[in-house]
Write an enzyme that holds these catalytic residues in place. Sequence first.
Site, short mmCIF file in Angstrom:
data_model
loop_
_atom_site.label_atom_id
_atom_site.label_comp_id
_atom_site.label_asym_id
_atom_site.label_seq_id
_atom_site.Cartn_x
_atom_site.Cartn_y
_atom_site.Cartn_z
N ASP A 1 -15.74 -92.69 26.88
CA ASP A 1 -15.64 -92.42 28.31
C ASP A 1 -15.07 -91.03 28.48
OD1 ASP A 1 -15.21 -92.68 31.21
OD2 ASP A 1 -15.34 -94.83 30.87
N ASP B 1 -22.25 -97.07 36.50
CA ASP B 1 -22.65 -96.64 37.83
C ASP B 1 -24.18 -96.64 37.89
OD1 ASP B 1 -23.35 -95.11 40.15
OD2 ASP B 1 -21.44 -94.05 40.05
N LYS C 1 -29.32 -92.36 43.23
CA LYS C 1 -29.95 -91.15 43.77
C LYS C 1 -30.74 -90.36 42.73
CE LYS C 1 -26.61 -90.30 47.49
NZ LYS C 1 -25.65 -89.32 48.06
N ASP D 1 -23.38 -105.64 37.79
CA ASP D 1 -23.38 -106.36 39.06
C ASP D 1 -24.52 -105.89 39.95
OD1 ASP D 1 -22.13 -104.24 41.28
OD2 ASP D 1 -21.62 -103.85 39.20
N TYR E 1 -13.93 -104.22 36.63
CA TYR E 1 -15.01 -104.18 37.61
C TYR E 1 -15.71 -105.53 37.71
CZ TYR E 1 -14.77 -99.14 38.32
OH TYR E 1 -14.37 -97.88 38.67
N GLU E 2 -15.94 -106.18 36.58
CA GLU E 2 -16.59 -107.47 36.59
C GLU E 2 -15.79 -108.49 37.41
OE1 GLU E 2 -18.50 -110.77 33.52
OE2 GLU E 2 -17.52 -108.98 32.75
#
Length: 253
Positions: free
Chosen positions: A76, A125, A129, A159, A202-203
């Site tokens: 990351d 993410d 776009k 998700d 996040y999950e």
Amino acid sequence: MGKGKLQKFADMAAYPHVFEHPYAGPGGVPFAMRGRWDEDFFRNGRPLTLELGCGRGEYTVGLARRMAERNFIGVDIKGARMWTGATDALREGLKNVAFLRTRIEAIDQCFAPAEVDELWLTFSDPQMKKATKRLTSTYFLERYRRFLRDGGRVHVKTDSPFMYTYTRLMLERNGLPVEQMTDDLYASPLSGGVLTQIRTAYEQQWLDRGMTIKYICFRLPHAGTLAEPEVDIPLDDYRSYGRSKRSGLEVSR
């Protein structure tokens, strides 16, 4: 009160299992450990798994706890988040875990051909776009081919209906072998084991909001030219923390 960013960066600078490769753009200088991760760090000859966009490293550390027969590296660019997993691994004395701070655009500068056995993409993410920013786009899949063994597995947990649909269409368009796929992981026969016992922050956020988790496992052969799906995909109508969606657009490719 938790530690501030500067202290976390100071901690990780002293951690023996945390590395950093400055991003110098495509074709930049290869990382010093490229092709030497086992020889210089792990020293055990075991298969190597990467978690790309690892965030706090929940999957990197969770998998390492359960699979002592494999090595794991969380990747990351956000070091303050990575500190959590790196600190947990250090405290627990896990010898099959490392962390690498770099941009994923530079990932092929950090690993040599066939050095990596499989990849995890956990709650990336969806980048609705711009296709080239999506971690399952041709832009990134071609990079993965440069260091992933031929036919290596790629695991995707998300998700995002957009990310799930886009990835599914990518696999269909290019005839990539799918091993497992579900649009509702916790209600599927795949529920259990590492797929649901390990949860990222996040999950848990999405589950608390009543959203379904999607999962795809596919193989990435080296042969063949990859192409983007030419299909309009409905955009997600939500963002993190309850904010509205990113634009007035309804679909994207």
